[in-house]
Enzyme design. Structure first.
Site, short mmCIF file in Angstrom:
data_model
loop_
_atom_site.label_atom_id
_atom_site.label_comp_id
_atom_site.label_asym_id
_atom_site.label_seq_id
_atom_site.Cartn_x
_atom_site.Cartn_y
_atom_site.Cartn_z
N ASP A 120 23.02 6.40 35.61
CA ASP A 120 23.41 5.00 35.52
C ASP A 120 24.81 4.89 34.93
OD1 ASP A 120 23.14 2.18 35.52
OD2 ASP A 120 22.48 2.21 33.44
N ASP A 169 27.47 -2.71 38.92
CA ASP A 169 26.16 -2.29 38.42
C ASP A 169 25.45 -1.42 39.45
OD1 ASP A 169 23.81 -2.03 37.02
OD2 ASP A 169 23.03 -3.98 37.62
#
Length: 446
Positions: A324, A113
């Site tokens: 992201d 992440d």
């Protein structure tokens, strides 16, 4: 798919891809302090190995991405809420990394992440743990496990901690999932694609014995690659990491992740130009990788109603655009998205589809007699760098539904450059220079 570099439109043969980047690792070594490292890890998509079409993979990722967007929005709202006592984080993601913890090493898969910092896994004895595909880590069986004392700098870096049996932590995510337990240090082992291992001692991580929520069941924990001191990148004390997301067409392809000073040889050999744009700091969300998006062009037309102020960071920490790896499609500020939608539909000579069958806002009905259509070139204008997207990085189709769709949607509070738009692109983060660079690359050939 072939098209002229100078063409304002491209002929699109419907294909779809996902990618992630990586610098290569040399020989096996036990890493010592202050020595530069080079790690290549292979990431696999969370839907790897499943019998799904490429469009089904995208739609499944979109469902997860919608939940992640809600988390990120919650974070933005929370950053301006003075009453909030427990900070929340992004969590979850689209890619898994294989690694091992302890001595002897115990293997597990962790969600990677870029939107959060903490490294953690589930630990025995569990008061509450979710089901995971590998055995739960038992610290009593590891010779290198050490609890972190409360005065440790990593303990002080936690957004919420207490001091009892050493440093205890609580880390809460935007969907109200959470992990709670003890902070410890361990030896982490990474298996490179050349089957040689790299061992790194004294990595601080969360040993969670109370883990709630259903956002992490694809793996056994999480590896944060954000900009904060708790992340793996920060703890390695290396300023660069890179990834290259492989095509989603083949569910068995892996995507390389490079950590440390090494970068792929393709940076020097590729005909594609390496483009660089500054990373932007947001004090309200210091872990995210913000970029300065100044405009958008479609088919050679710069959308004048979208300027740099559209994606500017606001004083309360809202707005802006992050890059992201854990969000599937790109989400644009609603005002900008509506302008994109208007211009895009005016330039595509196909009937619009308003059935909502694909779950996307901009879809067209495909002609039954052909698989090739012309779509306008899509360019993001970042500060100092233009990102010219290949057609497969923003158009997706489904022949059974007879639809061709723009892989983007609207948002409020913040904008996100998703991983579909990053596929087959080497993305290099340089935290010392505070820059992000990208280069079109065939990720499965790195």
């Amino acid at each position: 798919m072939e098209y002229s570099k100078h063409s304002l439109f491209m002929s699109l043969t419907i294909v779809l891809v996902f990618l992630l980047v990586s610098p290569s690792c040399g020989t096996s070594r036990q890493l010592q302090e202050k020595k530069s490292i080079g790690i290549r890890a292979e990431l696999k998509h969370v839907d790897s190995g499943k019998n799904m079409t490429k469009f089904e993979r995208i739609r499944q990722g979109m469902k997860r991405g919608h939940h992640r967007l809600q988390k990120l929005r919650a974070m933005v709202l929370a950053s301006g809420d003075s009453q909030l006592t427990a900070p929340i984080h992004a969590g979850n993601g689209e890619f898994l990394m294989e690694l091992s913890i302890g001595t002897p090493p115990s293997s597990y898969s962790a969600i990677v992440d870029t939107g959060s910092d903490l490294i953690w896994t589930q630990c025995k004895p569990c008061t509450q743990c979710f089901d995971q595909p590998t055995p739960i880590f038992d610290p009593k069986k590891s010779k290198s496990f050490t609890k972190l004392p409360c005065e440790n700098s990593l303990c002080k870096a936690l957004p919420e901690s207490s001091c009892s049996d050493g440093c205890e932590y609580l880390y809460t995510y935007g969907d109200y999932s959470s992990t709670q337990g003890r902070m410890a240090s361990e030896t982490f082992t990474f298996k490179s694609s050349d089957s040689k291992n790299v061992q790194i001692p004294k990595i601080g991580f969360g040993c969670g014995d109370d883990n709630e929520g259903d956002g992490f069941q694809q793996g056994a924990g999480l590896v944060g690659l954000g900009r904060g001191p708790l992340s793996l990148i920060s703890q390695l004390k290396e300023s660069k990491f890179a990834y290259c997301m492989a095509s989603i067409d083949d569910g068995n392809k892996t995507s390389p992740l490079f950590m440390g000073s090494l970068l792929p040889a393709s940076l020097n050999k590729s005909n594609s130009v390496l483009k660089t744009t500054p990373l932007v700091q947001n004090p309200s969300q210091p872990s995210f990788y913000y970029l300065s998006l100044e405009g958008i062009s479609l088919g050679g037309t710069r959308l004048k109603s979208i300027d740099k102020t559209t994606f500017a960071l606001q004083d309360d920490g809202s707005g802006g655009l992050i890059i992201d790896s854990g969000t599937t499609i790109t989400y644009l500020d609603n005002s900008a998205f509506q302008e994109v939608k208007k211009e895009f539909t005016s330039q595509v000579d196909l009937p619009l589809d308003d059935s909502g069958a694909a779950g996307l806002d901009v879809c067209f009905k495909l002609p039954s007699e052909s698989t090739e259509v012309k779509v306008p070139k899509f360019v993001f204008h970042f500060e100092g760098a233009d990102l010219d997207l290949p057609g497969d990085n923003y158009m997706i189709s489904d022949s059974s539904l007879g639809l061709l769709c723009l892989a983007m949607a609207s948002s409020s509070g913040m904008s996100i450059l998703g991983n579909v738009q990053q596929q087959n692109m080497l993305v290099v983060h340089d935290l010392q220079k505070e820059t992000l660079s990208f280069q079109h690359t065939k990720c499965d050939q790195l």
